[in-house]
Design an enzyme around this catalytic site. Structure first.
Site, PDB file in Angstrom:
ATOM      1  N   HIS A 121      20.502  20.210 -32.741  1.00  0.00           N
ATOM      2  CA  HIS A 121      20.544  19.168 -31.714  1.00  0.00           C
ATOM      3  C   HIS A 121      19.769  17.960 -32.220  1.00  0.00           C
ATOM      4  O   HIS A 121      18.657  18.104 -32.735  1.00  0.00           O
ATOM      5  CB  HIS A 121      19.916  19.695 -30.416  1.00  0.00           C
ATOM      6  CG  HIS A 121      19.817  18.657 -29.336  1.00  0.00           C
ATOM      7  ND1 HIS A 121      18.626  18.276 -28.768  1.00  0.00           N
ATOM      8  CD2 HIS A 121      20.773  17.906 -28.737  1.00  0.00           C
ATOM      9  CE1 HIS A 121      18.850  17.346 -27.851  1.00  0.00           C
ATOM     10  NE2 HIS A 121      20.139  17.102 -27.811  1.00  0.00           N
ATOM     11  N   SER A 122      20.362  16.765 -32.102  1.00  0.00           N
ATOM     12  CA  SER A 122      19.675  15.515 -32.430  1.00  0.00           C
ATOM     13  C   SER A 122      19.180  15.535 -33.878  1.00  0.00           C
ATOM     14  O   SER A 122      19.957  15.790 -34.791  1.00  0.00           O
ATOM     15  CB  SER A 122      18.531  15.304 -31.439  1.00  0.00           C
ATOM     16  OG  SER A 122      17.977  14.030 -31.550  1.00  0.00           O
ATOM     17  N   LEU A 123      17.878  15.319 -34.095  1.00  0.00           N
ATOM     18  CA  LEU A 123      17.331  15.301 -35.457  1.00  0.00           C
ATOM     19  C   LEU A 123      17.527  16.648 -36.155  1.00  0.00           C
ATOM     20  O   LEU A 123      17.678  16.708 -37.380  1.00  0.00           O
ATOM     21  CB  LEU A 123      15.837  14.942 -35.417  1.00  0.00           C
ATOM     22  CG  LEU A 123      15.129  14.815 -36.770  1.00  0.00           C
ATOM     23  CD1 LEU A 123      15.685  13.668 -37.599  1.00  0.00           C
ATOM     24  CD2 LEU A 123      13.628  14.655 -36.586  1.00  0.00           C
TER      25      LEU A 123
END
Length: 683
Positions: free
Chosen positions: A333-335
């Site tokens: 998720h995300s980074l």
């Protein structure tokens, strides 16, 4: 050893009244969240397993019973519930038969096991002899009165300043007392299928909190897993009935705590300004993770932590599930998705197993690879060194693996060394960032997608990327900034022939209002403009407000077209005068009307839902020739204000049924198992 209560007996002995039946115990564990305590029931199958071990007297051996799908162990003698794969506070476990209603949230709280035995004994005597109005004193010197089988009351004493009163009283607010878990309002889960078909590691993004409620990665992945169990029941019922499908296990991977235990927080604290303290602390704990990842020192810590944690979890999982034969996938998720992408681009593929990478190298080595090196040296005006390279049996692939140190050891002087190294680096950069150049298409041996050079072309942070102990089946990215980071690193294009060295599947899933998410496909096919795939709703149709919006768009387009059409007809009839000079004007007017109509008819192109069904777009090999970008459908309330729901859009994936269903569909498709009913618009 403590005497087991009547409930432990296999069958209750008929008493003179013949009405007494032993209470059926259920096992609970104590959960503390935000200093609030609540008792949570184990699933029906876990409770049965614990009761079986308890009844067999295994407590003397300090037996450990796996529960919650093997993610928690219960130490029976110590009455403790311990997390297996991650760090978590040990929870108290209790074998529960009698409950009283709490005064805070009206939830029922179990009595201690020893006092429950006393209550059960008093109840048995009362039922057998028909003698009620029994009074018992709890360990806290509170009074419990068994009025009759339906009415049993616990008197909570009123706080009194009179310290001389030592006898328990019936004063104070009475609480309801219940016998047996079936008489209290609590939902007991059935439990999870024992068979695990696939394992997925989930890596979080910035900060310790992963959703809008500031929950940890463990809690968010628990939600994702629970949604997956309900999606399996709803969409894989046939396969479940035929015992083809068990479940998918999702395990969280935490790197934030390891990064912030390096002492960097103390260093940051020294230089942080004292004003707006909470905001600065939030930035230090979350936003700065992006900057840490772009620092070679802390990037190394992060990639080491993620890789070693995934390897550790994989090994531990196989130890605990020796019968497991399924595949492993990874999700970020995300980074977290960027960390995984960088790790995957730096994995070393086995040449004999990696079709695409190996194809070029096999061709090169088998069809005069050494001759090809001679051609390169000739082009660089270094033909005098051909013998040296031939002696070392240097083909093209080997040449591109060489470092300056290798050339020095071969006795190549500094000048020629620099020429060769410059040639190699320019070819690699061109392959990664400009795959459409003519030389690439003209020369099949230009296939230099060796994964160890990807970091050079992609401008990744200089780090020693560790190797994973397994080859992931699919890589899922949720709300991912991969596309943005690649662009910032200077990558204009991704080679359509490129695929991750050890992972053949890649899905980029995002919410339309997610401010952190970026697309991948336009980097592979920049010359085409096309929509991402619209993720089908898990209930099998497009959300109604999107259908309405689409219908209104079509209606307005039709109205525009009809209006323009009638204007054109009117103009044509008006310009049909027999004057020759007007004929040119007429054709010009028609052309103008046509050109005016052109932009207006553009919206008549099929909307996203229809576009996604055209499988003609070739988006390269990054996802095995299949589409990569998938967009969720926003909820009706979210469509009112995009900005208001932007943050929610970035944190919505954990409880998104549509996201979970795509993950399950793709995982089970690799095993030849499909949904009961194919969803409209899905590939």
């Amino acid at each position: 050893p403590a005497r087991p209560p009547p409930a432990a007996a296999d069958a209750p002995e008929p008493e003179p009244g013949g009405r007494y039946e032993a209470v059926v115990p259920h096992w609970f564990y104590r959960k503390v969240t935000d200093s609030r305590e609540r008792w949570v029931p184990f699933s029906a199958q876990d409770s049965e397993r614990l009761e079986e071990a308890h009844g067999a007297g295994k407590e003397q051996d300090d037996v450990v019973v796996p529960t919650s799908g093997g993610r928690y162990d219960v130490r029976l003698r110590a009455r403790q519930r311990v997390a297996v794969y991650w760090e978590e506070e040990v929870a108290e476990v209790r074998r529960c038969t009698w409950f009283y209603k709490g005064d805070k949230d009206n939830k029922f709280i179990p009595y201690s096991e020893s006092f429950s035995e006393e209550l059960e004994e008093a109840y048995m005597i009362a039922v057998t002899l028909g003698e009620w109005k029994k009074k018992l004193e709890s360990p806290n010197r509170e009074v419990i009165i068994l009025h009759n089988p339906k009415l049993m009351v616990h008197y909570h004493p009123v706080a009194s300043s009179d310290d001389w009163v030592s006898t328990p009283t019936e004063q104070g607010r009475p609480r309801t007392v219940k016998r047996g878990v079936e008489n209290i309002a609590v939902e007991i889960p059935n439990g999870e299928p024992l068979q695990i078909d696939h394992l997925v590691f989930v890596v979080h993004g910035i900060g310790p909190a992963c959703d809008i409620r500031f929950r940890s990665i463990v809690q968010c992945v628990n939600d994702f897993r629970n949604v997956s169990l309900s999606m399996l029941q709803a969409h894989f019922k046939k396969a479940q009935e035929q015992q083809q499908v068990g479940r998918v296990e999702f395990l969280p991977v935490n790197w934030h705590s390891s990064l912030h235990s390096t002492g960097v927080d103390v260093d940051l604290e020294r230089i942080t300004l004292p004003s707006i303290n909470r905001l600065r602390h939030f930035i230090n704990d979350t936003i700065l993770d992006v900057f840490f990842y772009n620092s070679s020192t802390y990037c190394q810590t992060i990639v080491d932590t993620v890789a070693s944690e995934m390897n550790r979890l994989h090994q531990l999982f196989l130890q605990r599930n020796p019968q497991f034969r399924g595949g492993v996938s990874i999700a970020g998720h995300s980074l977290g998705s960027l960390i995984l992408f960088d790790l995957l681009t730096n994995q070393k593929a086995d040449p004999e197993e990696d079709e695409h990478c190996a194809q070029g190298s096999r061709t090169t080595s088998s069809t005069g690879g050494i001759e090809e090196v001679k051609e390169i040296l000739k082009k660089l005006e270094l033909s005098e060194y051909c013998d040296v390279f031939e002696k070392e049996k240097m083909d093209r692939q080997a040449l591109f693996l060489c470092t300056e140190k290798n050339f020095k050891e071969m006795g190549i002087p500094l000048g020629p060394r620099m020429k060769i190294l410059h040639y190699i680096s320019s070819k690699i950069e061109m392959k990664v960032s400009e795959p459409g150049s003519p030389s690439q298409h003209g020369d099949s041996s230009e296939d230099v997608r060796n994964c160890q050079y990807r970091d050079v072309g992609l401008g990744q942070v200089s780090a020693n990327y560790p190797q994973l102990n397994y080859k992931p089946t699919i890589f899922f990215a949720f709300g991912s900034p991969i596309g943005m980071f690649l662009t910032v690193r200077g990558v204009k294009r991704i080679d359509p022939n490129y695929s991750l060295p050890t992972c053949k599947g890649f899905f980029n899933i995002f919410h339309p209002f997610d401010p952190v998410a970026y697309r991948i496909e336009p980097m592979i096919v920049p010359e085409l403009e096309f929509e991402p795939m619209l993720l089908p709703h898990h209930k099998g149709r497009k959300r109604m407000h999107l259908e309405l919006k689409e219908g209104l768009t079509r209606m307005s387009v039709d109205l525009k077209n009809n209006l323009l059409g009638s204007l054109r007809v009117a103009w044509q009839s008006f310009t049909r005068a027999p004057v020759p000079a007007l004929e040119a004007a007429s054709t010009e007017a028609e052309a103008e009307a046509g050109s005016e109509k052109q932009p207006d008819t553009k919206p008549e192109e099929p909307p996203a839902a229809v576009k996604e069904e055209t499988p003609l777009i070739n988006v390269g090999r990054l996802n095995g020739g299949n589409r990569i970008d998938y967009v969720l459908q926003e909820k009706p309330i979210e469509s009112f204000n995009e900005y208001l729901f932007a943050l929610q859009g970035h944190l919505c994936y954990w409880e998104s049924e549509d996201t979970v269903l795509l993950v399950l569909k793709e995982i089970y498709q690799t095993q030849g198992i499909t949904l009961d009913q194919p969803l409209p618009g899905s590939q």
